[in-house]
Design an enzyme around this catalytic site. Structure first.
Site, PDB file in Angstrom:
ATOM      1  N   ILE A  21      23.050   9.527 -24.822  1.00 23.47           N
ATOM      2  CA  ILE A  21      23.056   9.572 -23.352  1.00 23.47           C
ATOM      3  C   ILE A  21      24.461   9.886 -22.843  1.00 23.47           C
ATOM      4  CG2 ILE A  21      22.412   8.330 -21.248  1.00 23.47           C
ATOM      5  CD1 ILE A  21      20.652   6.496 -23.059  1.00 23.47           C
ATOM      6  N   SER A  45      27.573   8.335 -34.017  1.00 25.22           N
ATOM      7  CA  SER A  45      27.692   9.661 -33.394  1.00 25.22           C
ATOM      8  C   SER A  45      28.618  10.550 -34.212  1.00 25.22           C
ATOM      9  CB  SER A  45      28.196   9.527 -31.953  1.00 25.22           C
ATOM     10  OG  SER A  45      29.319   8.669 -31.893  1.00 25.22           O
ATOM     11  N   PHE A  89      28.694   3.035 -21.996  1.00 24.03           N
ATOM     12  CA  PHE A  89      27.524   3.243 -22.859  1.00 24.03           C
ATOM     13  C   PHE A  89      27.676   2.555 -24.216  1.00 24.03           C
ATOM     14  CE2 PHE A  89      27.511   7.255 -20.347  1.00 24.03           C
ATOM     15  CZ  PHE A  89      26.205   7.234 -19.868  1.00 24.03           C
ATOM     16  N   LEU A  92      25.231  -1.151 -29.457  1.00 18.79           N
ATOM     17  CA  LEU A  92      24.234  -0.961 -30.511  1.00 18.79           C
ATOM     18  C   LEU A  92      22.861  -1.095 -29.867  1.00 18.79           C
ATOM     19  CD1 LEU A  92      25.905  -3.214 -33.229  1.00 18.79           C
ATOM     20  CD2 LEU A  92      26.110  -0.721 -32.968  1.00 18.79           C
ATOM     21  N   SER A 133      18.913  -1.862 -19.874  1.00 12.70           N
ATOM     22  CA  SER A 133      17.681  -1.337 -20.454  1.00 12.70           C
ATOM     23  C   SER A 133      16.483  -2.035 -19.838  1.00 12.70           C
ATOM     24  CB  SER A 133      17.701  -1.594 -21.962  1.00 12.70           C
ATOM     25  OG  SER A 133      16.429  -1.337 -22.523  1.00 12.70           O
ATOM     26  N   TYR A 156      18.663  -7.781 -29.106  1.00  9.20           N
ATOM     27  CA  TYR A 156      19.177  -6.614 -28.388  1.00  9.20           C
ATOM     28  C   TYR A 156      18.945  -6.765 -26.882  1.00  9.20           C
ATOM     29  CZ  TYR A 156      19.246  -2.008 -26.275  1.00  9.20           C
ATOM     30  OH  TYR A 156      19.491  -0.965 -25.418  1.00  9.20           O
ATOM     31  N   LYS A 160      21.703  -7.360 -23.602  1.00  8.06           N
ATOM     32  CA  LYS A 160      21.795  -6.612 -22.344  1.00  8.06           C
ATOM     33  C   LYS A 160      21.666  -7.553 -21.146  1.00  8.06           C
ATOM     34  CE  LYS A 160      22.325  -2.449 -23.937  1.00  8.06           C
ATOM     35  NZ  LYS A 160      23.577  -1.710 -23.695  1.00  8.06           N
ATOM     36  N   PHE A 185      14.473   3.280 -18.762  1.00 10.56           N
ATOM     37  CA  PHE A 185      13.186   3.143 -19.439  1.00 10.56           C
ATOM     38  C   PHE A 185      13.277   3.880 -20.784  1.00 10.56           C
ATOM     39  CE2 PHE A 185      10.414   0.410 -17.012  1.00 10.56           C
ATOM     40  CZ  PHE A 185      11.326   0.044 -16.055  1.00 10.56           C
TER      41      PHE A 185
HETATM   42  P1  NAD Z   1      23.967   6.071 -29.041  1.00 13.77           P
HETATM   43  O1  NAD Z   1      24.021   5.193 -30.236  1.00 13.77           O
HETATM   44  O2  NAD Z   1      23.655   7.508 -29.231  1.00 13.77           O
HETATM   45  O3  NAD Z   1      25.331   5.968 -28.215  1.00 13.77           O
HETATM   46  C1  NAD Z   1      26.148   4.825 -28.240  1.00 13.77           C
HETATM   47  C2  NAD Z   1      27.554   5.273 -28.600  1.00 13.77           C
HETATM   48  O4  NAD Z   1      28.430   4.143 -28.567  1.00 13.77           O
HETATM   49  C3  NAD Z   1      27.636   5.861 -30.014  1.00 13.77           C
HETATM   50  O5  NAD Z   1      28.322   7.095 -29.945  1.00 13.77           O
HETATM   51  C4  NAD Z   1      28.428   4.825 -30.801  1.00 13.77           C
HETATM   52  O6  NAD Z   1      29.223   5.422 -31.802  1.00 13.77           O
HETATM   53  C5  NAD Z   1      29.260   4.177 -29.713  1.00 13.77           C
HETATM   54  N1  NAD Z   1      29.654   2.787 -29.942  1.00 13.77           N
HETATM   55  C6  NAD Z   1      28.877   1.745 -30.328  1.00 13.77           C
HETATM   56  N2  NAD Z   1      29.602   0.618 -30.376  1.00 13.77           N
HETATM   57  C7  NAD Z   1      30.867   0.939 -30.015  1.00 13.77           C
HETATM   58  C8  NAD Z   1      32.074   0.209 -29.866  1.00 13.77           C
HETATM   59  N3  NAD Z   1      32.118  -1.105 -30.112  1.00 13.77           N
HETATM   60  N4  NAD Z   1      33.193   0.863 -29.471  1.00 13.77           N
HETATM   61  C9  NAD Z   1      33.154   2.200 -29.224  1.00 13.77           C
HETATM   62  N5  NAD Z   1      32.044   2.951 -29.356  1.00 13.77           N
HETATM   63  C10 NAD Z   1      30.906   2.321 -29.742  1.00 13.77           C
HETATM   64  O7  NAD Z   1      22.936   5.405 -28.016  1.00 13.77           O
HETATM   65  P2  NAD Z   1      22.384   5.949 -26.634  1.00 13.77           P
HETATM   66  O8  NAD Z   1      20.939   6.126 -26.792  1.00 13.77           O
HETATM   67  O9  NAD Z   1      23.222   7.037 -26.134  1.00 13.77           O
HETATM   68  O10 NAD Z   1      22.599   4.639 -25.748  1.00 13.77           O
HETATM   69  C11 NAD Z   1      23.720   4.466 -24.899  1.00 13.77           C
HETATM   70  C12 NAD Z   1      23.610   3.110 -24.223  1.00 13.77           C
HETATM   71  O11 NAD Z   1      22.397   3.062 -23.487  1.00 13.77           O
HETATM   72  C13 NAD Z   1      23.585   1.932 -25.177  1.00 13.77           C
HETATM   73  O12 NAD Z   1      24.327   0.876 -24.603  1.00 13.77           O
HETATM   74  C14 NAD Z   1      22.121   1.576 -25.257  1.00 13.77           C
HETATM   75  O13 NAD Z   1      21.926   0.215 -25.552  1.00 13.77           O
HETATM   76  C15 NAD Z   1      21.662   1.898 -23.850  1.00 13.77           C
HETATM   77  N6  NAD Z   1      20.229   2.219 -23.767  1.00 13.77           N
HETATM   78  C16 NAD Z   1      19.685   3.167 -24.582  1.00 13.77           C
HETATM   79  C17 NAD Z   1      18.333   3.452 -24.524  1.00 13.77           C
HETATM   80  C18 NAD Z   1      17.699   4.438 -25.454  1.00 13.77           C
HETATM   81  O14 NAD Z   1      16.502   4.341 -25.692  1.00 13.77           O
HETATM   82  N7  NAD Z   1      18.414   5.417 -25.982  1.00 13.77           N
HETATM   83  C19 NAD Z   1      17.520   2.769 -23.595  1.00 13.77           C
HETATM   84  C20 NAD Z   1      18.108   1.822 -22.764  1.00 13.77           C
HETATM   85  C21 NAD Z   1      19.467   1.545 -22.866  1.00 13.77           C
HETATM   86  C1  WQD Z   2       7.304   4.167 -27.749  1.00 17.77           C
HETATM   87  C2  WQD Z   2       5.823   4.061 -28.075  1.00 17.77           C
HETATM   88  C3  WQD Z   2       5.363   2.628 -29.942  1.00 17.77           C
HETATM   89  C4  WQD Z   2       7.260   5.112 -33.007  1.00 17.77           C
HETATM   90  C5  WQD Z   2      12.581   1.260 -27.409  1.00 17.77           C
HETATM   91  C6  WQD Z   2      13.394  -0.010 -27.290  1.00 17.77           C
HETATM   92  C7  WQD Z   2      13.874  -0.185 -25.884  1.00 17.77           C
HETATM   93  C8  WQD Z   2      14.620   1.067 -25.379  1.00 17.77           C
HETATM   94  C9  WQD Z   2      13.837   2.308 -25.614  1.00 17.77           C
HETATM   95  C10 WQD Z   2      16.985   0.750 -25.718  1.00 17.77           C
HETATM   96  C11 WQD Z   2       5.386   2.637 -28.420  1.00 17.77           C
HETATM   97  C12 WQD Z   2       4.968   4.046 -30.247  1.00 17.77           C
HETATM   98  C13 WQD Z   2       6.796   4.617 -31.800  1.00 17.77           C
HETATM   99  C14 WQD Z   2       6.323   5.523 -34.003  1.00 17.77           C
HETATM  100  C15 WQD Z   2       4.527   4.960 -32.499  1.00 17.77           C
HETATM  101  N1  WQD Z   2      15.864   1.240 -26.069  1.00 17.77           N
HETATM  102  N2  WQD Z   2       5.446   4.547 -31.562  1.00 17.77           N
HETATM  103  N3  WQD Z   2       5.002   5.445 -33.698  1.00 17.77           N
HETATM  104  O1  WQD Z   2       9.597   0.595 -28.135  1.00 17.77           O
HETATM  105  O2  WQD Z   2       9.132   1.558 -25.839  1.00 17.77           O
HETATM  106  O3  WQD Z   2      11.455   1.168 -26.554  1.00 17.77           O
HETATM  107  O4  WQD Z   2      13.401   2.366 -26.973  1.00 17.77           O
HETATM  108  O5  WQD Z   2      17.236   0.008 -24.807  1.00 17.77           O
HETATM  109  O6  WQD Z   2      14.703  -1.313 -25.880  1.00 17.77           O
HETATM  110  O7  WQD Z   2      12.583  -1.110 -27.660  1.00 17.77           O
HETATM  111  O8  WQD Z   2      10.183   3.007 -27.573  1.00 17.77           O
HETATM  112  O9  WQD Z   2      10.017   5.174 -28.721  1.00 17.77           O
HETATM  113  O10 WQD Z   2      10.086   3.066 -30.117  1.00 17.77           O
HETATM  114  O11 WQD Z   2       8.063   3.567 -28.779  1.00 17.77           O
HETATM  115  O12 WQD Z   2       3.332   4.891 -32.282  1.00 17.77           O
HETATM  116  O13 WQD Z   2       6.707   5.956 -35.079  1.00 17.77           O
HETATM  117  O14 WQD Z   2       5.565   4.837 -29.256  1.00 17.77           O
HETATM  118  O15 WQD Z   2       4.473   1.726 -30.496  1.00 17.77           O
HETATM  119  O16 WQD Z   2       4.095   2.477 -27.914  1.00 17.77           O
HETATM  120  P1  WQD Z   2       9.978   1.494 -27.056  1.00 17.77           P
HETATM  121  P2  WQD Z   2       9.655   3.749 -28.876  1.00 17.77           P
END
Ligand code: NAD
Ligand code: WQD
Length: 343
Positions: A21, A45, A89, A92, A133, A156, A160, A185
């Site tokens: 992101i 990354s 961002f 973990l 999240s 996790y 948050k 989401f």
């Molecule tokens: P990502 O793992 O691709 O990005 C996170 C980045 O942070 C990585 O590049 C990692 O190397 C870096 N990082 C981790 N810990 C660090 C630290 N202590 N110091 C410096 N760098 C560090 O994940 P993402 O999907 O881009 O997510 C970004 C943020 O959004 C995260 O905080 C995640 O929890 C949150 N988030 C993600 C999702 C999702 O589904 N992708 C959903 C909701 C919230």
């Molecule tokens: C989506 C749907 C699974 C994989 C997660 C984190 C949440 C947030 C976003 C960071 C569900 C189904 C999945 C597979 C499947 N991240 N599925 N087969 O669980 O909604 O959210 O990512 O904050 O905290 O929990 O996302 O993409 O894992 O699953 O059927 O191999 O797909 O059961 O219904 P989820 P997801």
């Protein structure tokens, strides 16, 4: 009044800016006239993402390799750059890992945010956008608005929620601070150029990257985690949101926190839920490939359905997700096909 016009700094510290992101948000920031300065420990990354961001946006983000928990490093960064605000961002995000390593997750996500906040306070930087999240809600009936009760179901999610609560305490104690807590989401997709995207290490936990890897031939078949949920086709329903919509939401939130002090909690989602099988079908259309799947048992901890009530973000930021599921799949496929092994 002319004397009152000060040239505002456009430098934004983007922790975790090399990640999924964060890298897309760097593109959106540059497009909006900001200068992102990325701080990342590269734990999840690849530094080559910066070349790609430069190719897309025509400007290279600043780069610092390091950890957000390193206070001395943060103090140097704030001393050497005139930073106008921070988008945080870095963290973990694997739910399963957080169950086996809870203290590692609290250390990175909670302690890391506290160290950053203290360094910001010492440097006189008071505008913060935080990656929260929708997982903080736990199981709640959709559509989910921001005032829904929060009952995270794993370390996790709790990490948050703890950050949200402690930043709320901090903003009460320092009312001149401005903080946005953004609850994403399910972020998916990739930049429409196909040059940046998500490349999970090892087997993907999330649906969309898994489906993309099946389509490109890296994995044989998808396992659908349960088809006996109380949803229209029995599979889980989620609010998938295009990562570029999310990136633009961060720019809108940043503008907002730069305008006025306060604490904002905002959902970033589309307001529309899609089932696992709808995602599979949309990806088949986007890629022209068949996505074989089998149905397995439910995945522990999964909720049947969730999607956002995104109206507060629309009112407060004027932000709405514009891209639909087909665009998410088309863009994800373009990235996957062009970069099957990541960067
Ligand atoms: P990502 O793992 O691709 O990005 C996170 C980045 O942070 C990585 O590049 C990692 O190397 C870096 N990082 C981790 N810990 C660090 C630290 N202590 N110091 C410096 N760098 C560090 O994940 P993402 O999907 O881009 O997510 C970004 C943020 O959004 C995260 O905080 C995640 O929890 C949150 N988030 C993600 C999702 C999702 O589904 N992708 C959903 C909701 C919230
Ligand atoms: C989506 C749907 C699974 C994989 C997660 C984190 C949440 C947030 C976003 C960071 C569900 C189904 C999945 C597979 C499947 N991240 N599925 N087969 O669980 O909604 O959210 O990512 O904050 O905290 O929990 O996302 O993409 O894992 O699953 O059927 O191999 O797909 O059961 O219904 P989820 P997801």
């Amino acid at each position: 009044k002319i004397l009152g016009i000060v040239r505002m700094s456009k430098t934004i510290l983007v922790t975790g800016g090399a990640g999924f992101i964060g890298s897309h948000t760097c593109v959106a920031l540059i497009a909006a006239g900001y200068a992102p300065l990325v701080l990342d420990n590269l734990g999840n990354s690849d530094v080559r993402v910066l070349d790609r961001v430069e190719r897309i946006a025509g400007q290279r983000p600043g780069w610092i390799e390091g950890d957000v928990r390193d206070r001395a490093l943060l103090d140097r960064v704030f001393a050497q750059h005139r930073i106008a605000g921070v988008i945080h961002f870095a963290g973990l995000k694997a739910v399963g890992d957080s169950v086996t390593d809870p203290l590692g997750y609290y250390d990175n996500n909670v302690h890391g945010t506290w160290v950053l906040t203290q360094a910001m306070e010492a440097a006189g930087v008071h505008a913060l956008v935080f990656s929260s999240s929708a997982t903080v809600y736990g199981e709640t009936d959709p559509p989910i608005a921001e005032d829904a009760p929060c009952h995270p179901t794993n370390p996790y999610g709790r990490s948050k929620r703890i950050v949200e609560e402690t930043l709320g305490d901090w903003q009460l104690a320092r009312p001149h601070w401005s903080i946005a807590l953004l609850r994403y989401f399910n972020p998916v997709g990739a930049h429409e150029s196909g040059l940046i995207g998500e490349h999970p290490q090892g087997q993907p936990n999330n649906l969309m990257p898994f489906v993309a890897q099946v389509a490109v031939g890296l994995r044989e078949r998808l396992v659908v985690h349960g088809n006996d949920y109380p949803t229209p086709d029995g599979t889980g329903v989620r609010d998938y949101v295009h990562v570029m919509d999310l990136a633009e939401g961060h720019v809108a939130a940043l503008r907002k926190v730069q305008q006025a002090p306060g604490l904002l909690t905002l959902n970033l989602g589309t307001g529309v839920g899609h089932s696992v099988l709808q995602v599979v079908q949309a990806f088949e259309r986007a890629s022209g490939r068949a996505i074989p799947y089998t149905v397995g048992p439910r995945r522990p901890g999964d909720v049947p359905a969730n999607w956002a009530d995104p109206s507060r973000a629309a009112e407060v930021l004027g932000w709405r997700a514009r891209r639909g599921l087909d665009a998410m799949c088309v863009d994800s496929w373009r990235w996957q096909q062009g970069n099957p092994k990541g960067y």
